[in-house]
Structure formats: C-alpha cells, structure tokens
Design an enzyme around this catalytic site. Structure first.
Site, PDB file in Angstrom:
ATOM      1  CG  HIS A  22      -1.770   1.213   1.338  1.00  0.00           C
ATOM      2  ND1 HIS A  22      -2.744   1.548   0.425  1.00  0.00           N
ATOM      3  CD2 HIS A  22      -1.763   2.199   2.276  1.00  0.00           C
ATOM      4  CE1 HIS A  22      -3.314   2.682   0.798  1.00  0.00           C
ATOM      5  NE2 HIS A  22      -2.732   3.101   1.911  1.00  0.00           N
ATOM      6  CB  ALA A  23       3.906   2.162   1.935  1.00  0.00           C
TER       7      ALA A  23
END
Length: 111
Positions: free
Chosen positions: A76-77
């Site tokens: 996600h990052a």
C-alpha cells in the site's frame, strides 16, 4: 533499521500529505493563484521526498543483503508513493495549462 510497519506508515503519512498539497496546488491554479500553487508544489515535494527516502532506505537495506518482509502495508505504501509521484506530474502540467489559459484570456480581453 526501523520495523517494516513503521517505515511503511512513514511513507504513507508523508506521501499522503504530499498528495494533499499537490491537489491544493491544482485548486490554487484553477483560481489563477499561481504563486500559491507553486508554493504548494514545493511543500508537497518536500513531503514526497521524505516518503521516497524512507522507501529508498528499504531498497538499500535489501541491496545490502538484508531481506525485507513484503506485506500488504508495504505494498500500500509503495502504491501511494507511485500515485503521489504521478499526481505531482499532473499537477505541474495543470498549473502550466492554467497559466497558459490565463495568458490567452488576457490577450483576448486586450483585443
């Protein structure tokens, strides 16, 4: 090295704030407030770089032979980092286009 979750959230936090600054820059440009728009781009870029540097730390660590655990949070990052980089490019292009439109409008009004 910091824990992977901490680094991931550092990336997410910084690039999320950067993305907000880039979006604000677009809104300023839409209102023909180009000085403010450019300031928001600069503000966002400082935050984006912080997120990028945290990500780069992970890359350097893995290049040094230390395994980096891949997790959904890290994915996600990285997704947020890439999206923010794209939004920055688009915001800069939109600012240039709004500036161009303003110049054209002024020429039309002058005639």
């Amino acid at each position: 090295m910091k824990g992977i979750e901490k680094v991931s959230f550092e990336i997410i936090s910084n690039v999320g704030s950067a993305r907000s600054s880039f979006m604000e820059a677009i809104q300023y440009a839409y209102q023909n407030e180009f000085t403010e728009a450019r300031a928001k781009i600069e503000e966002g870029e400082k935050l984006r770089v912080k997120g990028h540097n945290a990500h780069f730390e992970l890359i350097q660590n893995e290049a040094a032979g230390n395994s980096v655990e891949v997790s959904l949070i890290l994915m996600h990052a990285e997704d947020q980092l890439m999206a923010t980089e794209t939004i920055k490019i688009l915001a800069e292009e939109m600012i240039r286009n709004y500036e161009r439109m303003e110049r054209i409008e002024k020429k039309i009004e002058a005639n």
